[in-house]
Design a protein around this motif. Structure first.
Motif, PDB file in Angstrom:
ATOM      1  N   TYR A  96       0.944  -1.190  -0.067  1.00  0.00           N
ATOM      2  CA  TYR A  96       0.053  -0.086   0.022  1.00  0.00           C
ATOM      3  C   TYR A  96       0.893   1.174   0.059  1.00  0.00           C
ATOM      4  O   TYR A  96       0.650   2.217  -0.804  1.00  0.00           O
ATOM      5  CB  TYR A  96      -0.852  -0.111   1.105  1.00  0.00           C
ATOM      6  CG  TYR A  96      -2.338  -0.706   0.957  1.00  0.00           C
ATOM      7  CD1 TYR A  96      -3.251  -0.186   0.494  1.00  0.00           C
ATOM      8  CD2 TYR A  96      -2.350  -1.920   1.344  1.00  0.00           C
ATOM      9  CE1 TYR A  96      -4.654  -0.725   0.130  1.00  0.00           C
ATOM     10  CE2 TYR A  96      -3.546  -2.556   0.898  1.00  0.00           C
ATOM     11  CZ  TYR A  96      -4.615  -2.264   0.572  1.00  0.00           C
ATOM     12  OH  TYR A  96      -5.790  -2.757   0.318  1.00  0.00           O
ATOM     13  N   VAL A  97       1.842   1.421   0.795  1.00  0.00           N
ATOM     14  CA  VAL A  97       2.852   2.513   0.880  1.00  0.00           C
ATOM     15  C   VAL A  97       3.572   2.562  -0.640  1.00  0.00           C
ATOM     16  O   VAL A  97       3.644   3.986  -0.932  1.00  0.00           O
ATOM     17  CB  VAL A  97       3.716   2.178   2.076  1.00  0.00           C
ATOM     18  CG1 VAL A  97       4.923   3.319   1.843  1.00  0.00           C
ATOM     19  CG2 VAL A  97       3.284   2.235   3.322  1.00  0.00           C
ATOM     20  N   ASN A  99       2.219   1.944  -3.197  1.00  0.00           N
ATOM     21  CA  ASN A  99       1.238   2.611  -4.164  1.00  0.00           C
ATOM     22  C   ASN A  99       0.718   3.828  -3.792  1.00  0.00           C
ATOM     23  O   ASN A  99      -0.443   4.495  -4.314  1.00  0.00           O
ATOM     24  CB  ASN A  99       0.143   1.503  -4.437  1.00  0.00           C
ATOM     25  CG  ASN A  99       0.712   0.227  -5.229  1.00  0.00           C
ATOM     26  OD1 ASN A  99       1.225   0.353  -6.214  1.00  0.00           O
ATOM     27  ND2 ASN A  99       0.460  -0.969  -4.697  1.00  0.00           N
ATOM     28  N   LYS A 100       1.180   4.540  -3.095  1.00  0.00           N
ATOM     29  CA  LYS A 100       1.023   5.937  -2.526  1.00  0.00           C
ATOM     30  C   LYS A 100      -0.042   5.897  -1.596  1.00  0.00           C
ATOM     31  O   LYS A 100      -0.823   7.109  -1.521  1.00  0.00           O
ATOM     32  CB  LYS A 100       1.127   6.905  -3.564  1.00  0.00           C
ATOM     33  CG  LYS A 100       2.305   6.960  -4.563  1.00  0.00           C
ATOM     34  CD  LYS A 100       3.539   7.381  -3.788  1.00  0.00           C
ATOM     35  CE  LYS A 100       4.795   7.427  -5.008  1.00  0.00           C
ATOM     36  NZ  LYS A 100       5.846   6.755  -4.006  1.00  0.00           N
ATOM     37  N   LYS A 101      -0.498   4.804  -1.035  1.00  0.00           N
ATOM     38  CA  LYS A 101      -1.676   4.916  -0.041  1.00  0.00           C
ATOM     39  C   LYS A 101      -1.099   4.758   1.470  1.00  0.00           C
ATOM     40  O   LYS A 101      -1.322   3.875   2.116  1.00  0.00           O
ATOM     41  CB  LYS A 101      -2.632   3.751  -0.362  1.00  0.00           C
ATOM     42  CG  LYS A 101      -3.163   3.859  -1.728  1.00  0.00           C
ATOM     43  CD  LYS A 101      -4.122   2.786  -2.135  1.00  0.00           C
ATOM     44  CE  LYS A 101      -4.729   3.079  -3.604  1.00  0.00           C
ATOM     45  NZ  LYS A 101      -5.609   1.912  -4.028  1.00  0.00           N
ATOM     46  N   ASN A 102      -0.509   5.596   1.766  1.00  0.00           N
ATOM     47  CA  ASN A 102       0.446   5.812   2.945  1.00  0.00           C
ATOM     48  C   ASN A 102      -0.392   5.600   4.129  1.00  0.00           C
ATOM     49  O   ASN A 102      -0.113   4.583   5.208  1.00  0.00           O
ATOM     50  CB  ASN A 102       1.323   6.813   3.153  1.00  0.00           C
ATOM     51  CG  ASN A 102       2.368   6.973   2.168  1.00  0.00           C
ATOM     52  OD1 ASN A 102       2.670   6.069   1.256  1.00  0.00           O
ATOM     53  ND2 ASN A 102       2.780   8.144   1.928  1.00  0.00           N
ATOM     54  N   VAL A 103      -1.653   6.217   4.487  1.00  0.00           N
ATOM     55  CA  VAL A 103      -2.352   6.107   5.492  1.00  0.00           C
ATOM     56  C   VAL A 103      -2.827   4.683   6.007  1.00  0.00           C
ATOM     57  O   VAL A 103      -2.470   4.028   6.844  1.00  0.00           O
ATOM     58  CB  VAL A 103      -3.573   7.019   5.716  1.00  0.00           C
ATOM     59  CG1 VAL A 103      -4.413   6.708   6.898  1.00  0.00           C
ATOM     60  CG2 VAL A 103      -2.899   8.599   5.626  1.00  0.00           C
ATOM     61  N   ILE A 104      -3.457   4.059   4.852  1.00  0.00           N
ATOM     62  CA  ILE A 104      -4.002   2.798   5.226  1.00  0.00           C
ATOM     63  C   ILE A 104      -2.715   1.588   5.041  1.00  0.00           C
ATOM     64  O   ILE A 104      -2.581   0.827   6.025  1.00  0.00           O
ATOM     65  CB  ILE A 104      -4.917   2.167   4.004  1.00  0.00           C
ATOM     66  CG1 ILE A 104      -5.529   0.892   4.413  1.00  0.00           C
ATOM     67  CG2 ILE A 104      -4.245   2.242   2.778  1.00  0.00           C
ATOM     68  CD1 ILE A 104      -6.524   0.940   5.383  1.00  0.00           C
ATOM     69  N   GLY A 105      -1.640   2.012   4.291  1.00  0.00           N
ATOM     70  CA  GLY A 105      -0.451   1.264   4.450  1.00  0.00           C
ATOM     71  C   GLY A 105       0.356   1.257   5.922  1.00  0.00           C
ATOM     72  O   GLY A 105       0.491   0.203   6.483  1.00  0.00           O
ATOM     73  N   GLU A 106       0.366   2.376   6.619  1.00  0.00           N
ATOM     74  CA  GLU A 106       0.863   2.392   7.815  1.00  0.00           C
ATOM     75  C   GLU A 106       0.089   1.984   8.878  1.00  0.00           C
ATOM     76  O   GLU A 106       0.619   1.219   9.608  1.00  0.00           O
ATOM     77  CB  GLU A 106       1.156   4.039   7.763  1.00  0.00           C
ATOM     78  CG  GLU A 106       2.217   4.677   7.437  1.00  0.00           C
ATOM     79  CD  GLU A 106       3.662   4.023   7.380  1.00  0.00           C
ATOM     80  OE1 GLU A 106       4.087   3.580   8.719  1.00  0.00           O
ATOM     81  OE2 GLU A 106       4.204   4.082   6.774  1.00  0.00           O
ATOM     82  N   GLN A 107      -1.339   1.835   8.841  1.00  0.00           N
ATOM     83  CA  GLN A 107      -2.275   1.272   9.825  1.00  0.00           C
ATOM     84  C   GLN A 107      -1.875  -0.208   9.665  1.00  0.00           C
ATOM     85  O   GLN A 107      -1.879  -0.720  10.728  1.00  0.00           O
ATOM     86  CB  GLN A 107      -3.613   1.649   9.314  1.00  0.00           C
ATOM     87  CG  GLN A 107      -3.988   3.043   9.780  1.00  0.00           C
ATOM     88  CD  GLN A 107      -5.212   3.490   9.385  1.00  0.00           C
ATOM     89  OE1 GLN A 107      -5.935   2.809   8.469  1.00  0.00           O
ATOM     90  NE2 GLN A 107      -5.823   4.785   9.821  1.00  0.00           N
TER      91      GLN A 107
END
Length: 161
Positions: A96-97, A99-107
């Motif tokens: 996810y990170v 693919n530039k979806k950092n918030v959900i990736g970090e969660q």
């Protein structure tokens, strides 16, 4: 001790341990690259390492399913399962990170880390239970557990035989 079922359990456990070591090494290389080199390349390598680590923990959990029924076995299965799930979640979070979806990736990474912590505590408890339930040492085989306190408490006697 060397029944075919037990041997298969040991093979899975050893293979799992080696895979986890390879995964952890890959994670370390990935993090090093993230810090000192191109961050995205390091994250890709870290993602691969987490996947390998998850596979290794899964092999160890499968190996534990082949052991005799005990509290140790159950905790080992759950501990390895949680570590495996946590490592796989780490890989997913990194994807996810990337693919530039950092918030959900970090969660997802955070949840995966906590699953690994829980699995580690379960494995610590399993090892403690295993050693607490070892049969007492027999006089004719007094040093069968080389890392036990009994082996070191009378070490002079051991070398005088």
């Amino acid at each position: 001790m060397l029944t075919p079922k037990r041997e298969l359990s040991q093979i899975y456990t050893i293979l799992g341990a080696w895979l986890q070591a390879a995964g952890n090494t890959t994670n370390a290389v990935g993090v090093d690259i993230e810090i000192y080199g191109p961050e995205e390349e390091g994250t890709v390598i870290d993602t691969l390492g987490s996947g390998i680590q998850g596979l290794g923990a899964a092999f160890e959990a499968v190996g534990a399913t082949l052991l005799e029924e005990s509290d140790y076995r159950t905790l080992t299965i759950f501990g390895g399962g949680f570590i495996s799930l946590g490592a796989f979640l780490g890989s997913i979070g990194n994807i996810y990170v990337l693919n530039k979806k950092n918030v959900i990736g970090e969660q997802i990474l955070l949840v995966g880390s906590w699953f690994q912590v829980l699995g580690s505590f379960l494995l610590i408890n399993a090892v403690t239970i295993e050693f607490e339930h070892k049969p007492p040492l027999k006089p004719e085989n007094d040093y069968s557990y080389p890392y036990s306190y009994n082996s070191f408490s009378n070490i002079e006697e051991m070398y005088s035989k």
